[in-house]
Design a protein around this motif. Structure first.
Motif, PDB file in Angstrom:
ATOM      1  N   ALA A 129      21.886  17.740  71.387  1.00 44.41           N
ATOM      2  CA  ALA A 129      20.685  17.783  70.557  1.00 44.41           C
ATOM      3  C   ALA A 129      20.314  16.422  69.972  1.00 44.41           C
ATOM      4  CB  ALA A 129      20.884  18.786  69.418  1.00 44.41           C
ATOM      5  N   ALA A 130      21.059  15.367  70.329  1.00 41.44           N
ATOM      6  CA  ALA A 130      20.832  14.045  69.735  1.00 41.44           C
ATOM      7  C   ALA A 130      20.104  13.144  70.717  1.00 41.44           C
ATOM      8  CB  ALA A 130      22.164  13.417  69.330  1.00 41.44           C
ATOM      9  N   PRO A 131      18.952  12.565  70.332  1.00 43.39           N
ATOM     10  CA  PRO A 131      18.229  11.632  71.217  1.00 43.39           C
ATOM     11  C   PRO A 131      19.058  10.379  71.495  1.00 43.39           C
ATOM     12  CG  PRO A 131      16.845  12.357  69.383  1.00 43.39           C
ATOM     13  CD  PRO A 131      18.236  12.789  69.057  1.00 43.39           C
ATOM     14  N   LEU A 132      19.049   9.933  72.735  1.00 39.32           N
ATOM     15  CA  LEU A 132      19.849   8.759  73.102  1.00 39.32           C
ATOM     16  C   LEU A 132      19.323   7.477  72.462  1.00 39.32           C
ATOM     17  CD1 LEU A 132      20.568   9.440  76.889  1.00 39.32           C
ATOM     18  CD2 LEU A 132      22.131   9.666  74.954  1.00 39.32           C
ATOM     19  N   GLY A 133      18.073   7.481  72.054  1.00 37.19           N
ATOM     20  CA  GLY A 133      17.512   6.307  71.391  1.00 37.19           C
ATOM     21  C   GLY A 133      17.628   6.366  69.879  1.00 37.19           C
ATOM     22  N   GLY A 134      18.177   7.471  69.361  1.00 39.88           N
ATOM     23  CA  GLY A 134      18.296   7.634  67.916  1.00 39.88           C
ATOM     24  C   GLY A 134      19.579   7.037  67.367  1.00 39.88           C
ATOM     25  N   TRP A 136      22.515   7.249  63.828  1.00 37.19           N
ATOM     26  CA  TRP A 136      23.131   8.210  62.917  1.00 37.19           C
ATOM     27  C   TRP A 136      22.233   8.464  61.700  1.00 37.19           C
ATOM     28  CZ3 TRP A 136      27.192   7.381  58.675  1.00 37.19           C
ATOM     29  CH2 TRP A 136      27.717   8.607  58.279  1.00 37.19           C
ATOM     30  N   ALA A 137      21.571   7.408  61.210  1.00 40.20           N
ATOM     31  CA  ALA A 137      20.676   7.582  60.066  1.00 40.20           C
ATOM     32  C   ALA A 137      19.554   8.565  60.404  1.00 40.20           C
ATOM     33  CB  ALA A 137      20.100   6.232  59.638  1.00 40.20           C
ATOM     34  N   ASP A 138      19.067   8.512  61.648  1.00 38.13           N
ATOM     35  CA  ASP A 138      18.036   9.449  62.071  1.00 38.13           C
ATOM     36  C   ASP A 138      18.570  10.878  62.072  1.00 38.13           C
ATOM     37  OD1 ASP A 138      16.326   7.269  62.529  1.00 38.13           O
ATOM     38  OD2 ASP A 138      17.113   7.017  64.560  1.00 38.13           O
ATOM     39  N   ALA A 139      19.811  11.040  62.531  1.00 34.30           N
ATOM     40  CA  ALA A 139      20.423  12.369  62.558  1.00 34.30           C
ATOM     41  C   ALA A 139      20.600  12.917  61.150  1.00 34.30           C
ATOM     42  CB  ALA A 139      21.771  12.307  63.280  1.00 34.30           C
ATOM     43  N   LEU A 140      20.980  12.053  60.203  1.00 33.17           N
ATOM     44  CA  LEU A 140      21.158  12.491  58.818  1.00 33.17           C
ATOM     45  C   LEU A 140      19.830  12.913  58.204  1.00 33.17           C
ATOM     46  CD1 LEU A 140      23.694   9.856  57.438  1.00 33.17           C
ATOM     47  CD2 LEU A 140      24.149  12.201  58.165  1.00 33.17           C
ATOM     48  N   GLY A 148      21.858  19.690  64.348  1.00 29.53           N
ATOM     49  CA  GLY A 148      22.127  19.580  65.778  1.00 29.53           C
ATOM     50  C   GLY A 148      22.579  18.193  66.191  1.00 29.53           C
ATOM     51  N   ALA A 149      21.817  17.162  65.792  1.00 27.02           N
ATOM     52  CA  ALA A 149      22.182  15.789  66.141  1.00 27.02           C
ATOM     53  C   ALA A 149      23.389  15.322  65.336  1.00 27.02           C
ATOM     54  CB  ALA A 149      20.999  14.855  65.905  1.00 27.02           C
ATOM     55  N   GLY A 150      23.485  15.770  64.085  1.00 31.92           N
ATOM     56  CA  GLY A 150      24.603  15.352  63.241  1.00 31.92           C
ATOM     57  C   GLY A 150      25.941  15.770  63.800  1.00 31.92           C
ATOM     58  N   VAL A 151      26.022  16.962  64.351  1.00 30.16           N
ATOM     59  CA  VAL A 151      27.278  17.462  64.920  1.00 30.16           C
ATOM     60  C   VAL A 151      27.700  16.605  66.114  1.00 30.16           C
ATOM     61  CG1 VAL A 151      28.335  19.405  66.144  1.00 30.16           C
ATOM     62  CG2 VAL A 151      26.973  19.819  64.098  1.00 30.16           C
ATOM     63  N   VAL A 152      26.732  16.133  66.890  1.00 29.57           N
ATOM     64  CA  VAL A 152      27.046  15.255  68.020  1.00 29.57           C
ATOM     65  C   VAL A 152      27.724  13.983  67.516  1.00 29.57           C
ATOM     66  CG1 VAL A 152      26.077  13.850  69.876  1.00 29.57           C
ATOM     67  CG2 VAL A 152      25.193  16.149  69.463  1.00 29.57           C
TER      68      VAL A 152
END
Length: 238
Positions: A129-134, A136-140, A148-152
């Motif tokens: 669920a995490a964009p490859l261009g994103g 960690w700050a974006d996930a938070l 979804g991205a945070g768990v990755v």
């Protein structure tokens, strides 16, 4: 850049049936493995050089005892010893240096909004669920740590922590073996060894910090390369 982006896209298309939405992430892992395979002969040569340098430690310790009060004379004597034995003190750096262009290529590829004058389609790819261009700050900011991205990222950080811990333990064993070969006791440490030992934990866990600030694709490259390097060192330096 556009040629490399096209290659990644085509490799991701080939891997699509196996990895689905994470096909581009799998392509990055394969690309990293290919880069590591290319520099593996240099890594083997670096391992041989490290073993040769370890074998010279008793002679270097003797030079240190003889010229310890004259640093310049000691430096020249050690350099002459390495030259005479055809051992380069810097040979172990070459495999890492040759990977730097590949890393910056990956970093730039997933940091650019446009490639070749067109929108960068690679930024639409994901690792689960995490964009490859994103980052960690974006996930938070999009769901928090357990989104979804945070768990990755949590999973990625866990892998990095485990690899860094084993890398730290391996480095400590290698340094202890070098000290034993040199015949250095607790009261007579090799100059600089204590400082290196203190800094080593920060060096081992530096990847954890870097993964948090770089694009996920570049972080995936770093984690894959670091894991490969740990296994490689464990095998070559055993």
């Amino acid at each position: 850049m556009s040629v490399f982006a096209s290659l990644v896209e085509r490799l991701a298309d080939l891997l699509q049936p196996l990895f689905g939405v994470s096909a581009a992430a799998a392509a990055i892992v394969l690309f990293t493995a290919f880069v590591r395979l290319l520099v593996h002969p240099l890594a083997r040569a670096a391992a041989r050089g490290q073993k040769a340098r370890t074998a010279l430690q008793p002679r270097i310790a003797e030079l240190r005892r003889r010229h310890g009060r004259d640093p310049e004379k000691l430096r020249r004597a050690v350099l002459e010893l390495h030259t005479r034995e055809k051992v380069s003190p810097l040979s172990g750096c070459l495999p890492s240096l040759l990977q730097v262009p590949a890393f910056f290529l990956m970093y730039h590829l997933f940091s650019s909004e446009e490639i070749g004058g067109r929108a960068n389609g690679l930024l639409d790819h994901q690792l689960f669920a995490a964009p490859l261009g994103g980052r960690w700050a974006d996930a938070l900011g999009d769901g928090g740590v357990f989104g979804g991205a945070g768990v990755v990222y949590v999973g990625l950080f866990a892998v990095v922590a485990v690899v860094a811990w084993f890398g730290y333990r391996l480095s400590r064993r290698m340094m202890a073996a070098q000290s034993a070969t040199a015949g250095v006791g607790e009261g007579e440490q090799v100059p600089g060894l204590g400082a290196v030992t203190k800094v080593m934990p920060f060096m081992s866990f530096f990847t954890l910090v870097s993964v948090a600030v770089m694009p996920l694709a570049a972080a995936l490259y770093v984690v894959t390369s670091t894991t490969w390097g740990l296994v490689e060192r464990a095998v070559l330096y055993r």
